[in-house]
Design a protein around this motif. Structure first.
Motif: not given
Length: 464
Positions: A312-315, A291, A317, A340-341, A344
């Motif tokens: 974390n899901p938002t990371h 993190w 990418h 997050d998508h 990916h």
């Protein structure tokens, strides 16, 4: 017919060496409930009692005495410190002469009288240590540990799960170890949940979150001291959570295998990752829980073949960018995060068609990936998949997963591993597991209840 009396001494020595204790595995080191095997019930002590010829051969072969494997159980009356033959331990070390030593000391003993006495004894020979496996529930004496500093020229491999009496004072013990290549640091918290619960009830779990190698990362001041000669390490693993693991990773450019947990919180204002790219030309296996995911933005890993990552899901990418930037060819890919998508996932899998082992851990919405993995899909991904791991969560269509697996059996898929809540696992899915086994698939099902959720991913990751 030839007899043992006519066997040449050189051949006897080869036979005898095959009876010596084998190196302790990580699983054995962390499981202390087994019946201990005393050093003096092992070879070569038994061999010297067979006959005069064998005794002469063994006593005159220092290599036969180069392995010391000691296991100290939890306190049972009478305490092991009353009966442990330290004099024979010293004799064993003396018989090894100048031969490099492989040392294993596993102790579940508190308060640790025997463990400390043994450690004081064996540390006198540290200049000849080649490998060190040290697992101790008691705190080791600091003055004995400090004797190792600048006095371990042969030490090549270190496996440690231990604390010392004065916490972080031992940070630079291994700084000047010119032969050190492999380091594994394990915390007492990595033992199995059942073992830790039992130990806690018996009052045998140590307090504190640091070892004598790493400080408590929650302290305000964070800095990386020269704990190890990072530039020469090829293998580094640590189960301690610490921001400085990432700094260490960037220093060890000869790494082949790296496993660590990196956590950087908002209050760590004085810490930041490197701004320039760091190229690892030899790194093949990377296992990171970290993190934030932006820590990956300075890494280039062209030789990477095995990637186990938790973000974390938002990371997510950042993981995609790492794989794209490295232009590597993955063979094993484990991910413990929902992207997050969904595209990916597909991008990584499409760019690495040679993946043979795929693990989806802790992901709640992987239906699009499951559809893409079906053998009848026009855009078939990872066609050479052999092993598939999945951590079943609420929301996953397990029937669709098993249908995908069934369709792939004829294309090379050989093994399926499922981690699931037993109480929530569909009955019809259990029946289909039997059907897959009948078709020749190797099925491993591990049930976890809600209280143990979260331990499953790390346990399955050891199959890598």
């Amino acid at each position: 017919m030839a007899t043992l009396d006519s066997v040449p001494p050189e051949l006897l020595i080869k036979i005898f060496k095959s009876t010596l204790p084998t190196p302790t595995t990580r699983e054995e080191a962390l499981e202390m409930d087994k019946k201990p095997v005393p050093l003096f019930d092992q070879e070569p002590w038994g061999l010297v009692r067979v006959c005069g010829r064998w005794r002469a051969v063994v006593l005159n072969t220092p290599g036969m005495w180069a392995v010391l494997s000691m296991s100290i159980p939890a306190h049972k009356a009478p305490g092991p410190w009353v009966t442990y033959p330290i004099a024979l331990l010293k004799e064993h070390i003396s018989r090894a002469g100048q031969h490099p030593l492989r040392i294993t000391l596993l102790s579940d003993e508190l308060p640790g009288f025997t463990t400390k006495t043994i450690f004081r004894t064996i540390v006198d020979s540290c200049a000849r240590w080649e490998t060190l496996d040290l697992v101790s529930e008691c705190s080791l004496p600091m003055h004995s540990l400090l004797r190792m500093r600048n006095n371990i020229p042969l030490l090549r491999e270190v496996n440690i799960c231990a604390h010392c009496e004065e916490s972080y004072l031992g940070q630079n013990i291994f700084e000047f170890a010119p032969s050190l290549q492999l380091v594994r640091i394990t915390g007492s918290g990595t033992r199995s949940n059942a073992s830790r619960h039992k130990a806690y009830n018996q009052g045998r779990i140590l307090s504190g979150g640091s070892s004598f190698l790493w400080p408590d990362w929650r302290e305000p001041k964070l800095e990386l001291d020269a704990i190890f000669p990072w530039a020469q390490l090829t293998h580094y693993e640590s189960d301690f959570t610490h921001p400085c693991h990432f700094d260490a990773l960037c220093r060890a450019e000869k790494l082949v295998v790296c496993q660590a947990t990196v956590a950087v919180l908002n209050r760590d204002v004085d810490w930041s990752p490197r701004s320039q790219l760091v190229h690892f030309m030899h790194l093949r296996t990377l296992k990171l829980d970290l993190w934030p995911g932006s820590l990956l933005d300075c890494l280039v890993l062209p030789a990477l073949q095995e990637l186990f990552i938790g973000v974390n899901p938002t990371h997510f990418h950042h993981v995609v960018a790492l794989v794209r930037r490295s232009q590597c060819s993955l063979r094993k890919f484990w991910i413990r995060a929902e992207p997050d998508h969904p595209a990916h996932y597909r991008e990584i899998l499409a760019a690495n068609p040679d993946i043979v082992e795929l693990g989806l851990m802790g992901c709640d919405n992987v239906d699009s990936i499951i559809r893409a993995l079906r053998i009848d899909a026009p855009d078939l991904l990872v066609p050479h998949l052999v092993t598939f791991y999945i951590n079943e969560k609420v929301g996953i269509d397990m029937i669709a997963v098993l249908e995908m697996v069934k369709g792939r059996i004829g294309s090379g898929l050989r093994r399926l591993c499922i981690m699931a809540w037993l109480r929530g696992f569909p009955e019809d899915a259990r029946a289909r597991l039997w059907e897959l086994e009948e078709m020749g698939l190797q099925v491993q099902f591990t049930a976890e209840d809600e209280q143990m959720d979260g331990f499953g991913a790390s346990r399955l990751s050891e199959h890598l």
